[in-house]
Motif scaffolding. Sequence first.
Motif, PDB file in Angstrom:
ATOM      1  N   ARG A 115       0.835  -1.207   0.000  1.00 39.69           N
ATOM      2  CA  ARG A 115       0.000   0.000   0.000  1.00 39.69           C
ATOM      3  C   ARG A 115       0.868   1.254   0.000  1.00 39.69           C
ATOM      4  NH1 ARG A 115      -5.137  -0.354  -0.071  1.00 39.69           N
ATOM      5  NH2 ARG A 115      -6.210  -2.031   0.952  1.00 39.69           N
ATOM      6  N   VAL A 116       0.368   2.275  -0.651  1.00 40.18           N
ATOM      7  CA  VAL A 116       1.103   3.536  -0.730  1.00 40.18           C
ATOM      8  C   VAL A 116       1.214   4.159   0.659  1.00 40.18           C
ATOM      9  CG1 VAL A 116       1.078   5.860  -1.685  1.00 40.18           C
ATOM     10  CG2 VAL A 116       0.447   3.927  -3.114  1.00 40.18           C
ATOM     11  N   GLY A 117       0.156   4.149   1.420  1.00 35.97           N
ATOM     12  CA  GLY A 117       0.174   4.698   2.773  1.00 35.97           C
ATOM     13  C   GLY A 117      -0.138   6.182   2.810  1.00 35.97           C
ATOM     14  N   PHE A 118      -0.505   6.638   4.000  1.00 36.75           N
ATOM     15  CA  PHE A 118      -0.953   8.019   4.167  1.00 36.75           C
ATOM     16  C   PHE A 118       0.152   9.046   3.925  1.00 36.75           C
ATOM     17  CE2 PHE A 118      -1.704  11.795   6.789  1.00 36.75           C
ATOM     18  CZ  PHE A 118      -2.894  12.231   6.228  1.00 36.75           C
ATOM     19  N   VAL A 119       1.340   8.800   4.462  1.00 30.92           N
ATOM     20  CA  VAL A 119       2.422   9.788   4.368  1.00 30.92           C
ATOM     21  C   VAL A 119       2.851   9.978   2.913  1.00 30.92           C
ATOM     22  CG1 VAL A 119       4.794  10.303   5.039  1.00 30.92           C
ATOM     23  CG2 VAL A 119       3.211   9.346   6.708  1.00 30.92           C
ATOM     24  N   ARG A 120       3.014   8.894   2.186  1.00 25.77           N
ATOM     25  CA  ARG A 120       3.391   9.008   0.766  1.00 25.77           C
ATOM     26  C   ARG A 120       2.281   9.653  -0.046  1.00 25.77           C
ATOM     27  NH1 ARG A 120       7.871   5.247  -0.961  1.00 25.77           N
ATOM     28  NH2 ARG A 120       8.508   4.244   0.965  1.00 25.77           N
ATOM     29  N   ALA A 121       1.036   9.289   0.239  1.00 27.76           N
ATOM     30  CA  ALA A 121      -0.096   9.881  -0.480  1.00 27.76           C
ATOM     31  C   ALA A 121      -0.177  11.380  -0.216  1.00 27.76           C
ATOM     32  CB  ALA A 121      -1.399   9.195  -0.078  1.00 27.76           C
ATOM     33  N   ASP A 140      11.449   7.282 -17.338  1.00 27.34           N
ATOM     34  CA  ASP A 140      10.360   6.332 -17.140  1.00 27.34           C
ATOM     35  C   ASP A 140       8.987   7.005 -17.170  1.00 27.34           C
ATOM     36  OD1 ASP A 140      11.945   3.973 -16.787  1.00 27.34           O
ATOM     37  OD2 ASP A 140      12.523   4.747 -14.834  1.00 27.34           O
ATOM     38  N   GLY A 141       8.937   8.319 -17.350  1.00 29.96           N
ATOM     39  CA  GLY A 141       7.674   9.041 -17.367  1.00 29.96           C
ATOM     40  C   GLY A 141       7.152   9.358 -15.982  1.00 29.96           C
ATOM     41  N   ARG A 142       7.969   9.186 -14.964  1.00 38.73           N
ATOM     42  CA  ARG A 142       7.576   9.484 -13.589  1.00 38.73           C
ATOM     43  C   ARG A 142       7.812  10.955 -13.304  1.00 38.73           C
ATOM     44  NH1 ARG A 142      11.365   6.235 -10.251  1.00 38.73           N
ATOM     45  NH2 ARG A 142      10.208   7.122  -8.537  1.00 38.73           N
ATOM     46  N   GLY A 143       6.805  11.611 -12.739  1.00 43.01           N
ATOM     47  CA  GLY A 143       6.948  13.003 -12.348  1.00 43.01           C
ATOM     48  C   GLY A 143       7.758  13.122 -11.075  1.00 43.01           C
ATOM     49  N   MET A 144       8.113  14.359 -10.750  1.00 42.36           N
ATOM     50  CA  MET A 144       8.901  14.588  -9.537  1.00 42.36           C
ATOM     51  C   MET A 144       8.152  14.147  -8.281  1.00 42.36           C
ATOM     52  SD  MET A 144      10.644  18.260 -10.391  1.00 42.36           S
ATOM     53  CE  MET A 144      11.383  18.434  -8.781  1.00 42.36           C
ATOM     54  N   GLN A 145       6.816  14.235  -8.297  1.00 38.82           N
ATOM     55  CA  GLN A 145       6.052  13.799  -7.130  1.00 38.82           C
ATOM     56  C   GLN A 145       6.204  12.294  -6.923  1.00 38.82           C
ATOM     57  OE1 GLN A 145       4.624  14.428 -10.038  1.00 38.82           O
ATOM     58  NE2 GLN A 145       3.121  12.855 -10.415  1.00 38.82           N
ATOM     59  N   ASP A 146       6.295  11.541  -8.000  1.00 36.67           N
ATOM     60  CA  ASP A 146       6.487  10.092  -7.889  1.00 36.67           C
ATOM     61  C   ASP A 146       7.913   9.746  -7.480  1.00 36.67           C
ATOM     62  OD1 ASP A 146       3.876   9.277  -8.460  1.00 36.67           O
ATOM     63  OD2 ASP A 146       4.211   9.389 -10.614  1.00 36.67           O
ATOM     64  N   ARG A 147       8.870  10.448  -8.028  1.00 39.16           N
ATOM     65  CA  ARG A 147      10.268  10.186  -7.651  1.00 39.16           C
ATOM     66  C   ARG A 147      10.520  10.510  -6.186  1.00 39.16           C
ATOM     67  NH1 ARG A 147      14.315   9.351 -11.472  1.00 39.16           N
ATOM     68  NH2 ARG A 147      15.747  10.225  -9.958  1.00 39.16           N
ATOM     69  N   ALA A 148       9.927  11.599  -5.692  1.00 38.70           N
ATOM     70  CA  ALA A 148      10.135  12.012  -4.308  1.00 38.70           C
ATOM     71  C   ALA A 148       9.491  11.042  -3.319  1.00 38.70           C
ATOM     72  CB  ALA A 148       9.576  13.414  -4.086  1.00 38.70           C
ATOM     73  N   THR A 149       8.395  10.415  -3.701  1.00 36.50           N
ATOM     74  CA  THR A 149       7.682   9.527  -2.783  1.00 36.50           C
ATOM     75  C   THR A 149       7.921   8.050  -3.049  1.00 36.50           C
ATOM     76  OG1 THR A 149       5.703   9.622  -4.186  1.00 36.50           O
ATOM     77  CG2 THR A 149       5.845  11.197  -2.358  1.00 36.50           C
ATOM     78  N   GLY A 150       8.714   7.730  -4.059  1.00 39.78           N
ATOM     79  CA  GLY A 150       9.003   6.319  -4.358  1.00 39.78           C
ATOM     80  C   GLY A 150       7.803   5.584  -4.933  1.00 39.78           C
ATOM     81  N   THR A 151       6.990   6.302  -5.702  1.00 39.87           N
ATOM     82  CA  THR A 151       5.799   5.709  -6.305  1.00 39.87           C
ATOM     83  C   THR A 151       5.841   5.868  -7.809  1.00 39.87           C
ATOM     84  OG1 THR A 151       4.549   7.765  -6.093  1.00 39.87           O
ATOM     85  CG2 THR A 151       4.367   6.189  -4.267  1.00 39.87           C
ATOM     86  N   LEU A 152       4.884   5.254  -8.474  1.00 39.61           N
ATOM     87  CA  LEU A 152       4.689   5.436  -9.913  1.00 39.61           C
ATOM     88  C   LEU A 152       3.268   5.065 -10.254  1.00 39.61           C
ATOM     89  CD1 LEU A 152       5.017   2.218 -10.756  1.00 39.61           C
ATOM     90  CD2 LEU A 152       7.382   2.858 -10.868  1.00 39.61           C
ATOM     91  N   LEU A 153       2.820   5.465 -11.429  1.00 37.19           N
ATOM     92  CA  LEU A 153       1.458   5.200 -11.875  1.00 37.19           C
ATOM     93  C   LEU A 153       1.498   4.071 -12.892  1.00 37.19           C
ATOM     94  CD1 LEU A 153      -1.280   6.427 -11.177  1.00 37.19           C
ATOM     95  CD2 LEU A 153      -1.068   7.879 -13.170  1.00 37.19           C
ATOM     96  N   VAL A 154       0.748   2.985 -12.612  1.00 32.10           N
ATOM     97  CA  VAL A 154       0.747   1.807 -13.484  1.00 32.10           C
ATOM     98  C   VAL A 154      -0.670   1.489 -13.929  1.00 32.10           C
ATOM     99  CG1 VAL A 154       2.828   0.804 -12.454  1.00 32.10           C
ATOM    100  CG2 VAL A 154       0.594   0.211 -11.519  1.00 32.10           C
ATOM    101  N   LYS A 155      -0.774   0.679 -14.972  1.00 33.29           N
ATOM    102  CA  LYS A 155      -2.082   0.207 -15.438  1.00 33.29           C
ATOM    103  C   LYS A 155      -2.557  -0.900 -14.498  1.00 33.29           C
ATOM    104  CE  LYS A 155      -0.870   1.063 -20.234  1.00 33.29           C
ATOM    105  NZ  LYS A 155      -0.517   0.443 -21.510  1.00 33.29           N
TER     106      LYS A 155
END
Length: 157
Positions: A115-121, A140-155
């Motif tokens: 889970r992404v979790g509250f703090v990362r979200a 990889d098409g990841r925005g700075m918000q994804d790089r900073a939080t260690g997340t990415l958007l997937v299908k």
Amino acid sequence: MARITGTWLSGPQAALPKSTDGREQSYRGEFLGFPQEGPGSLVGSGRRIAALLVDWVMAVGVASLITGDFFDGMTSTVTLMVWFAVGVVTVALFNFTPGQFVLGLQVARIEGPIRVGFVRALGRQALLVFVIPATITDIDGRGMQDRATGTLLVKSR
């Protein structure tokens, strides 16, 4: 000295990530361990923007109901607050916003299916408020918000 100027003069291609055997990335997310196509593959900009528009239209509707007027000066402020709150809560609980759900997307952590979790979200949504971090992407098409939080958007489907 030749080594320093050689990488400087090589241009932006020299900064692209390479695998341990020196080859270049052939698709987005390859070196992160994500598939090229299908569920779990990284999402392009078009679907990201479409999901954002769905979320924003929903937030405008809710804000209009709260303020009682579609063109009121407070509606834009309430829209931002609704969009922010919905984004944080839904990503923390379900790993997607309503717009991402409609378009078959979800926020994932790089470490694995956690889970992404509250703090990362919260951090991700706080950076998205400023818009600019989302427009600056990596290979990889990841925005700075994804790089900073260690997340990415997937299908998701």
